[in-house]
Design a protein around this motif. Structure first.
Motif, PDB file in Angstrom:
ATOM      1  N   GLY A   4       0.860  -1.254   0.168  1.00 15.63           N
ATOM      2  CA  GLY A   4      -0.010  -0.032   0.071  1.00 15.63           C
ATOM      3  C   GLY A   4       0.812   1.214  -0.009  1.00 15.63           C
ATOM      4  N   LYS A   5       2.043   1.289   0.802  1.00 18.10           N
ATOM      5  CA  LYS A   5       2.823   2.210   0.842  1.00 18.10           C
ATOM      6  C   LYS A   5       3.436   2.693  -0.606  1.00 18.10           C
ATOM      7  N   ARG A   6       3.710   1.496  -1.012  1.00 21.03           N
ATOM      8  CA  ARG A   6       4.656   1.755  -2.369  1.00 21.03           C
ATOM      9  C   ARG A   6       3.421   2.259  -3.495  1.00 21.03           C
ATOM     10  N   ARG A   7       2.173   2.039  -3.591  1.00 22.86           N
ATOM     11  CA  ARG A   7       1.412   2.679  -4.302  1.00 22.86           C
ATOM     12  C   ARG A   7       0.892   4.084  -4.152  1.00 22.86           C
ATOM     13  N   GLU A   8       1.021   4.237  -2.601  1.00 32.69           N
ATOM     14  CA  GLU A   8       0.812   5.897  -2.214  1.00 32.69           C
ATOM     15  C   GLU A   8       1.894   6.469  -2.610  1.00 32.69           C
ATOM     16  N   ALA A   9       3.051   5.906  -2.715  1.00 34.51           N
ATOM     17  CA  ALA A   9       4.517   6.614  -3.217  1.00 34.51           C
ATOM     18  C   ALA A   9       4.201   6.975  -4.769  1.00 34.51           C
ATOM     19  N   LEU A  10       3.704   6.012  -5.663  1.00 34.37           N
ATOM     20  CA  LEU A  10       3.529   6.205  -7.083  1.00 34.37           C
ATOM     21  C   LEU A  10       2.408   7.237  -7.360  1.00 34.37           C
ATOM     22  N   ARG A  11       1.278   7.224  -6.361  1.00 36.34           N
ATOM     23  CA  ARG A  11       0.327   8.262  -6.498  1.00 36.34           C
ATOM     24  C   ARG A  11       0.785   9.606  -6.001  1.00 36.34           C
ATOM     25  N   LEU A  94     -12.187  -9.599 -19.634  1.00 35.29           N
ATOM     26  CA  LEU A  94     -12.068 -10.604 -18.413  1.00 35.29           C
ATOM     27  C   LEU A  94     -10.967 -11.278 -17.903  1.00 35.29           C
ATOM     28  N   ASN A  95      -9.971 -11.344 -19.093  1.00 40.74           N
ATOM     29  CA  ASN A  95      -8.476 -11.437 -18.844  1.00 40.74           C
ATOM     30  C   ASN A  95      -7.964 -10.336 -18.259  1.00 40.74           C
ATOM     31  N   VAL A  96      -8.146  -9.200 -18.618  1.00 44.21           N
ATOM     32  CA  VAL A  96      -7.645  -7.747 -17.907  1.00 44.21           C
ATOM     33  C   VAL A  96      -8.029  -8.037 -16.496  1.00 44.21           C
ATOM     34  N   ARG A  97      -9.382  -8.147 -16.113  1.00 45.54           N
ATOM     35  CA  ARG A  97      -9.574  -8.092 -14.652  1.00 45.54           C
ATOM     36  C   ARG A  97      -8.715  -9.229 -13.823  1.00 45.54           C
ATOM     37  N   ARG A  98      -8.287 -10.320 -14.376  1.00 48.21           N
ATOM     38  CA  ARG A  98      -7.492 -11.437 -13.634  1.00 48.21           C
ATOM     39  C   ARG A  98      -5.995 -10.702 -13.683  1.00 48.21           C
ATOM     40  N   THR A  99      -5.823 -10.254 -14.614  1.00 53.08           N
ATOM     41  CA  THR A  99      -4.297  -9.619 -14.649  1.00 53.08           C
ATOM     42  C   THR A  99      -4.206  -8.675 -13.655  1.00 53.08           C
ATOM     43  N   VAL A 100      -5.117  -7.752 -13.513  1.00 55.29           N
ATOM     44  CA  VAL A 100      -4.956  -6.871 -12.373  1.00 55.29           C
ATOM     45  C   VAL A 100      -4.891  -7.651 -11.046  1.00 55.29           C
ATOM     46  N   GLN A 101      -5.674  -8.438 -10.757  1.00 52.60           N
ATOM     47  CA  GLN A 101      -5.639  -9.183  -9.568  1.00 52.60           C
ATOM     48  C   GLN A 101      -4.392  -9.800  -9.220  1.00 52.60           C
ATOM     49  N   GLU A 102      -3.695 -10.321 -10.308  1.00 51.16           N
ATOM     50  CA  GLU A 102      -2.697 -11.150 -10.138  1.00 51.16           C
ATOM     51  C   GLU A 102      -1.394 -10.033  -9.798  1.00 51.16           C
ATOM     52  N   LEU A 103      -1.334  -9.183 -10.629  1.00 47.35           N
ATOM     53  CA  LEU A 103      -0.187  -8.181 -10.572  1.00 47.35           C
ATOM     54  C   LEU A 103      -0.299  -7.410  -9.229  1.00 47.35           C
ATOM     55  N   GLU A 104      -1.477  -7.129  -8.798  1.00 46.37           N
ATOM     56  CA  GLU A 104      -1.797  -6.452  -7.407  1.00 46.37           C
ATOM     57  C   GLU A 104      -1.224  -7.384  -6.083  1.00 46.37           C
ATOM     58  N   ALA A 105      -1.476  -8.646  -6.374  1.00 42.37           N
ATOM     59  CA  ALA A 105      -1.080  -9.614  -5.194  1.00 42.37           C
ATOM     60  C   ALA A 105       0.257  -9.849  -5.272  1.00 42.37           C
ATOM     61  N   ALA A 106       1.023  -9.595  -6.650  1.00 36.50           N
ATOM     62  CA  ALA A 106       2.523  -9.568  -6.715  1.00 36.50           C
ATOM     63  C   ALA A 106       3.162  -8.398  -6.374  1.00 36.50           C
ATOM     64  N   GLY A 107       2.441  -7.377  -5.800  1.00 39.20           N
ATOM     65  CA  GLY A 107       3.014  -6.408  -5.431  1.00 39.20           C
ATOM     66  C   GLY A 107       3.211  -4.974  -6.222  1.00 39.20           C
ATOM     67  N   ALA A 108       2.741  -5.157  -7.417  1.00 33.31           N
ATOM     68  CA  ALA A 108       2.850  -3.814  -8.469  1.00 33.31           C
ATOM     69  C   ALA A 108       2.277  -2.786  -7.760  1.00 33.31           C
ATOM     70  N   ALA A 109       2.965  -1.461  -8.007  1.00 31.29           N
ATOM     71  CA  ALA A 109       2.174  -0.183  -7.606  1.00 31.29           C
ATOM     72  C   ALA A 109       1.378   0.334  -8.373  1.00 31.29           C
ATOM     73  N   GLY A 110       1.694  -0.076  -9.691  1.00 35.15           N
ATOM     74  CA  GLY A 110       0.677   0.515 -10.801  1.00 35.15           C
ATOM     75  C   GLY A 110       0.986  -0.472 -11.984  1.00 35.15           C
ATOM     76  N   LEU A 111       0.043  -0.352 -13.034  1.00 33.37           N
ATOM     77  CA  LEU A 111       0.104  -1.077 -13.958  1.00 33.37           C
ATOM     78  C   LEU A 111      -0.567  -0.513 -15.226  1.00 33.37           C
ATOM     79  N   THR A 112      -0.086  -0.675 -16.313  1.00 35.58           N
ATOM     80  CA  THR A 112      -0.725  -0.217 -17.820  1.00 35.58           C
ATOM     81  C   THR A 112      -1.651  -1.358 -18.369  1.00 35.58           C
ATOM     82  N   ILE A 113      -2.716  -0.976 -18.898  1.00 34.55           N
ATOM     83  CA  ILE A 113      -3.466  -1.742 -19.984  1.00 34.55           C
ATOM     84  C   ILE A 113      -3.627  -0.896 -21.265  1.00 34.55           C
ATOM     85  N   GLU A 114      -3.228  -1.505 -22.367  1.00 30.85           N
ATOM     86  CA  GLU A 114      -3.126  -0.890 -23.790  1.00 30.85           C
ATOM     87  C   GLU A 114      -4.070  -1.455 -24.526  1.00 30.85           C
TER      88      GLU A 114
END
Length: 292
Positions: A4-11, A94-114
């Motif tokens: 959470g703190k990592r994500r707040e740092a990106l924000r 629907l795959n995008v939704r799971r992508t977000v879930q997996e990267l959130e659980a892996a600790g990403a502060a943010g991600l891009t979807i194109e």
């Protein structure tokens, strides 16, 4: 530092008044180097992910599982916030939704979807785009997929500035406005090449802007900051440099150079710092009864 703190740092970066340059990271060692050197943010690109995990070019062969696992390794090794290039989200909305879930659980502060079509259609060599409607659906699915509201979701468009590229600048503007309306936290562009284009995008959206290309007339931190560009990438030179260093070292050894005669190797002090050797010794003393 918690996720959470990592994500707040990106924000905080996105809410700041200056444009920062992230460090390109791709494994536990590179992210620790970036952190120790004082980078505010790491960028884990899709192209470098494909290279480091598969040894393949950026043609969408890497899987979500492989990408998320590499992100997880970096999250364990460092507290540096990381922005992840999640490409097209590995499928439909629907795959995008799971992508977000997996990267959130892996600790990403943010991600891009194109909104680029991946993989490309048979017999088509130029980049293609999904429809605007499908692109909006992907952005909405990405937002729905996050459980931590601090996780940053960036809408990335593959639209360009016209000419022989994927689409016109007018469509770039249209998609930027649509993705903002969908609720993304920031907009990511790779095809902007002129100051006028950046000014036009800045004028029609209120979101923070991230640029994947700042060569030529865009290589001006003051101008970028004035146009609400918060993050500007510099490519993935660290991985390229590492590749060259490994090649040169192996070639020298193959040619008969003795290990003690090799040039450019890290000192024992640098290696110890990057492996957090001092921390390991403290834990070994506390938990295993070993002398420091």
């Amino acid at each position: 530092m918690s996720f959470g703190k990592r994500r707040e740092a990106l924000r905080a970066i996105l809410a700041g008044s200056t444009c920062i340059r992230p460090g390109s990271v791709y494994d536990p060692t590179s992210i620790r180097i970036a952190e120790d050197l004082g980078f505010e943010l790491g960028m884990f690109g899709g192209s470098v992910a494909s290279l480091v995990v598969l040894g393949d070019p950026d043609i969408a062969l890497i899987t979500l599982t492989e990408l998320a696992e590499q992100m997880r390794r970096m999250s364990r090794a460092s507290t540096l916030p990381v922005l992840v290039d999640a490409d097209h989200g590995y499928g439909n909305a629907l795959n995008v939704r799971r992508t977000v879930q997996e990267l959130e659980a892996a600790g990403a502060a943010g991600l891009t979807i194109e909104d680029t079509l991946m993989p490309q259609d048979y017999g088509v060599s130029e980049p293609q785009l999904i429809s605007l409607e499908e692109g909006v659906g992907k952005m909405k699915a990405a937002l729905d997929g996050r459980s931590d509201p601090a996780l940053v979701i960036m809408g990335r468009t593959g639209t360009r500035g016209g000419g022989a590229a994927a689409s016109s600048f007018e469509e770039c503007v249209e998609r930027a406005k649509a993705y903002e309306a969908a609720g993304v936290d920031a907009l990511f562009f790779t095809g902007l090449t002129t100051r006028e284009q950046v000014k036009a995008i800045s004028a029609v959206t209120a979101l923070p802007i991230v640029l994947g290309n700042t060569q030529g007339e865009l290589d001006d931190a003051g101008f970028l900051s004035s146009q609400r560009v918060k993050i500007a990438l510099q490519g993935h030179a660290p991985f390229a440099a590492a590749t060259q260093a490994v090649y040169d070292t192996l070639k020298a050894l193959r040619d008969g150079v003795q290990p003690k005669e090799l040039k450019g190797l890290p000192s024992a002090q640098l290696t110890g710092r990057l492996t957090r050797e001092a921390d390991v010794k403290v834990r070994s003393a506390a938990f295993l009864g070993l002398k420091k």
